[in-house]
Design a protein around this motif. Sequence first.
Motif, PDB file in Angstrom:
ATOM      1  N   ILE A  34     -59.640  36.597 -46.757  1.00 56.43           N
ATOM      2  CA  ILE A  34     -61.042  36.978 -46.607  1.00 56.43           C
ATOM      3  C   ILE A  34     -61.954  36.266 -47.605  1.00 56.43           C
ATOM      4  N   SER A  35     -61.377  35.469 -48.504  1.00 60.31           N
ATOM      5  CA  SER A  35     -62.179  34.692 -49.449  1.00 60.31           C
ATOM      6  C   SER A  35     -61.323  33.580 -50.021  1.00 60.31           C
ATOM      7  N   ARG A  36     -61.969  32.615 -50.659  1.00 60.20           N
ATOM      8  CA  ARG A  36     -61.214  31.571 -51.345  1.00 60.20           C
ATOM      9  C   ARG A  36     -60.441  32.156 -52.522  1.00 60.20           C
ATOM     10  N   SER A  37     -60.984  33.214 -53.112  1.00 55.60           N
ATOM     11  CA  SER A  37     -60.282  33.875 -54.211  1.00 55.60           C
ATOM     12  C   SER A  37     -58.965  34.457 -53.722  1.00 55.60           C
ATOM     13  N   ALA A  38     -59.001  35.181 -52.599  1.00 56.20           N
ATOM     14  CA  ALA A  38     -57.775  35.761 -52.053  1.00 56.20           C
ATOM     15  C   ALA A  38     -56.792  34.670 -51.639  1.00 56.20           C
ATOM     16  N   ALA A  39     -57.309  33.576 -51.077  1.00 52.42           N
ATOM     17  CA  ALA A  39     -56.441  32.472 -50.685  1.00 52.42           C
ATOM     18  C   ALA A  39     -55.745  31.874 -51.905  1.00 52.42           C
ATOM     19  N   SER A  40     -56.482  31.728 -52.992  1.00 54.59           N
ATOM     20  CA  SER A  40     -55.905  31.165 -54.216  1.00 54.59           C
ATOM     21  C   SER A  40     -54.795  32.058 -54.758  1.00 54.59           C
ATOM     22  N   GLU A  41     -54.966  33.377 -54.619  1.00 57.23           N
ATOM     23  CA  GLU A  41     -53.935  34.295 -55.093  1.00 57.23           C
ATOM     24  C   GLU A  41     -52.622  34.058 -54.338  1.00 57.23           C
ATOM     25  N   ALA A  42     -52.711  33.841 -53.028  1.00 65.22           N
ATOM     26  CA  ALA A  42     -51.499  33.618 -52.230  1.00 65.22           C
ATOM     27  C   ALA A  42     -50.817  32.310 -52.602  1.00 65.22           C
ATOM     28  N   VAL A  43     -51.619  31.287 -52.849  1.00 70.27           N
ATOM     29  CA  VAL A  43     -51.051  29.980 -53.211  1.00 70.27           C
ATOM     30  C   VAL A  43     -50.445  30.033 -54.608  1.00 70.27           C
ATOM     31  N   ASP A  44     -51.164  30.641 -55.533  1.00 72.13           N
ATOM     32  CA  ASP A  44     -50.742  30.632 -56.943  1.00 72.13           C
ATOM     33  C   ASP A  44     -49.613  31.609 -57.243  1.00 72.13           C
ATOM     34  N   HIS A  45     -49.576  32.735 -56.525  1.00 71.19           N
ATOM     35  CA  HIS A  45     -48.641  33.796 -56.908  1.00 71.19           C
ATOM     36  C   HIS A  45     -47.563  34.085 -55.872  1.00 71.19           C
ATOM     37  N   LEU A  46     -47.722  33.569 -54.655  1.00 67.93           N
ATOM     38  CA  LEU A  46     -46.675  33.713 -53.646  1.00 67.93           C
ATOM     39  C   LEU A  46     -46.024  32.385 -53.313  1.00 67.93           C
ATOM     40  N   GLY A  47     -46.579  31.324 -53.862  1.00 69.61           N
ATOM     41  CA  GLY A  47     -46.023  30.005 -53.592  1.00 69.61           C
ATOM     42  C   GLY A  47     -46.282  29.508 -52.184  1.00 69.61           C
ATOM     43  N   ARG A  48     -47.311  30.043 -51.525  1.00 68.95           N
ATOM     44  CA  ARG A  48     -47.600  29.609 -50.163  1.00 68.95           C
ATOM     45  C   ARG A  48     -48.258  28.233 -50.166  1.00 68.95           C
ATOM     46  N   ASP A  49     -47.914  27.442 -49.166  1.00 72.10           N
ATOM     47  CA  ASP A  49     -48.550  26.142 -48.983  1.00 72.10           C
ATOM     48  C   ASP A  49     -50.020  26.364 -48.617  1.00 72.10           C
ATOM     49  N   GLU A  50     -50.895  25.555 -49.176  1.00 73.60           N
ATOM     50  CA  GLU A  50     -52.333  25.711 -48.902  1.00 73.60           C
ATOM     51  C   GLU A  50     -52.628  25.602 -47.407  1.00 73.60           C
ATOM     52  N   ALA A  51     -51.843  24.827 -46.687  1.00 69.74           N
ATOM     53  CA  ALA A  51     -52.074  24.669 -45.250  1.00 69.74           C
ATOM     54  C   ALA A  51     -51.782  25.952 -44.475  1.00 69.74           C
ATOM     55  N   GLN A  52     -51.032  26.881 -45.085  1.00 71.12           N
ATOM     56  CA  GLN A  52     -50.682  28.138 -44.426  1.00 71.12           C
ATOM     57  C   GLN A  52     -51.604  29.292 -44.823  1.00 71.12           C
ATOM     58  N   VAL A  53     -52.610  28.993 -45.639  1.00 72.88           N
ATOM     59  CA  VAL A  53     -53.540  30.025 -46.099  1.00 72.88           C
ATOM     60  C   VAL A  53     -54.963  29.544 -45.811  1.00 72.88           C
ATOM     61  N   ILE A  54     -55.603  30.185 -44.852  1.00 71.60           N
ATOM     62  CA  ILE A  54     -56.926  29.743 -44.403  1.00 71.60           C
ATOM     63  C   ILE A  54     -57.990  30.737 -44.861  1.00 71.60           C
ATOM     64  N   PRO A  55     -58.932  30.324 -45.715  1.00 68.70           N
ATOM     65  CA  PRO A  55     -60.029  31.229 -46.077  1.00 68.70           C
ATOM     66  C   PRO A  55     -61.003  31.342 -44.902  1.00 68.70           C
ATOM     67  N   VAL A  56     -61.096  32.526 -44.326  1.00 73.24           N
ATOM     68  CA  VAL A  56     -61.989  32.721 -43.176  1.00 73.24           C
ATOM     69  C   VAL A  56     -63.248  33.473 -43.560  1.00 73.24           C
ATOM     70  N   GLY A  57     -63.237  34.119 -44.738  1.00 74.25           N
ATOM     71  CA  GLY A  57     -64.440  34.798 -45.207  1.00 74.25           C
ATOM     72  C   GLY A  57     -64.735  36.082 -44.467  1.00 74.25           C
ATOM     73  N   THR A  58     -65.846  36.669 -44.807  1.00 76.26           N
ATOM     74  CA  THR A  58     -66.324  37.885 -44.154  1.00 76.26           C
ATOM     75  C   THR A  58     -67.833  37.933 -44.319  1.00 76.26           C
ATOM     76  N   GLY A  59     -68.446  38.968 -43.795  1.00 74.98           N
ATOM     77  CA  GLY A  59     -69.892  39.066 -43.879  1.00 74.98           C
ATOM     78  C   GLY A  59     -70.360  40.450 -43.497  1.00 74.98           C
ATOM     79  N   SER A  60     -71.635  40.678 -43.675  1.00 74.58           N
ATOM     80  CA  SER A  60     -72.216  41.991 -43.414  1.00 74.58           C
ATOM     81  C   SER A  60     -72.466  42.196 -41.923  1.00 74.58           C
ATOM     82  N   ASP A  61     -72.109  43.375 -41.450  1.00 79.50           N
ATOM     83  CA  ASP A  61     -72.423  43.762 -40.078  1.00 79.50           C
ATOM     84  C   ASP A  61     -73.946  43.814 -39.913  1.00 79.50           C
ATOM     85  N   GLY A  62     -74.424  43.359 -38.767  1.00 76.42           N
ATOM     86  CA  GLY A  62     -75.863  43.344 -38.515  1.00 76.42           C
ATOM     87  C   GLY A  62     -76.514  44.717 -38.534  1.00 76.42           C
ATOM     88  N   HIS A  63     -75.679  45.771 -38.501  1.00 77.60           N
ATOM     89  CA  HIS A  63     -76.232  47.127 -38.539  1.00 77.60           C
ATOM     90  C   HIS A  63     -76.935  47.404 -39.865  1.00 77.60           C
TER      91      HIS A  63
END
Length: 324
Positions: free
Chosen positions: A175-204
């Motif tokens: 959900i963020s580049r921060s979360a993606a970095s945690e997976a790469v740095d602490h789980l040893g995941r390849d960067e290609a397997q971790v996609i930061p897709v982000g999030t945002g506020s509901d229009g409501h």
Amino acid sequence: MRIVLDLQGAQSASRLRGIGRYSLSLAQALVRNNAGHDIIIALSALFPETIQPIRRAFDNLLPAGNIVVWDAPGPVAAIDPSNAERRDLAELVREAFLASLNPDIVHVTSLFEGYIDDAVTSIARHGAGCPVSVTLYDLIPLLNADRFLDPDPRYAEYYRQKIGYLKKASLLLAISRSAASEAVDHLGRDEAQVIPVGTGSDGHFRKTELRPVERDAVLASMGLYHPFFLYVSAPAVHKNHKRLIEAFARLPAAVRDTHQLAFIGDFSIFGRQDFETHAARSGLRPGRLVLLDSVSDSDLNTLYNLSQGFIMPSWHEGFGLPAV
């Protein structure tokens, strides 16, 4: 392509938090923007009260037959050791059901579920099957083991099992580049397997104007009779509620005694008494701290608009949706 969405993130206790909001909104967005794929939503019968509301959320978006329900014996919450055999069986039943849908990919909207409720999540219990992707919100307990895991061996066992499942996922949607970095740095995941897709506020959630009578009625119904500061968050340790209470209590008396501090979250599970006791020990008079269980989106939008300020003292977030 046949895409199966495990939408327990919008059924479990997380349905009352940002995870539930994000899971449901993601599923709706995928359906709205579908480019010819066959999308199937899988729900758990262990949360019967959530099934019809979720079905209604997809009215005119998805054929009713594309929302399917699986069942297993309960209870299965990991917090109770007597549930272990049923939970093990439920994981196998769920995976077999999802496999029976012949998916090209399964997406798990929230993997770290089922400790305090009957959510069931696992990956590859039946061996290698179709690819499984997972929404990654954060690795907060893993990175703060001294606060989350070391004091609670049962939770630690549950959490580390989920980490094992997470490592088997073919793809992580962070959900963020921060979360993606945690997976790469602490789980040893390849960067290609971790996609930061982000999030945002509901229009409501937007600026609104209320008539004074409407405004006063909403605030009075919630015990808010003074200008107030707002914090919207589940009552987890890293959300830092207690330090916020202490900070509010140390404001000059002229400010503290003419304002209130409002927390919105699901306090029924964790017990509001702890926060109320802490407020009293910090020197706050009764009524200065207002604890509100989850409110409707309409009322939440009203509170955002009427608050003197939104405060977010959390010391670790995967994204931090309430601030947005």
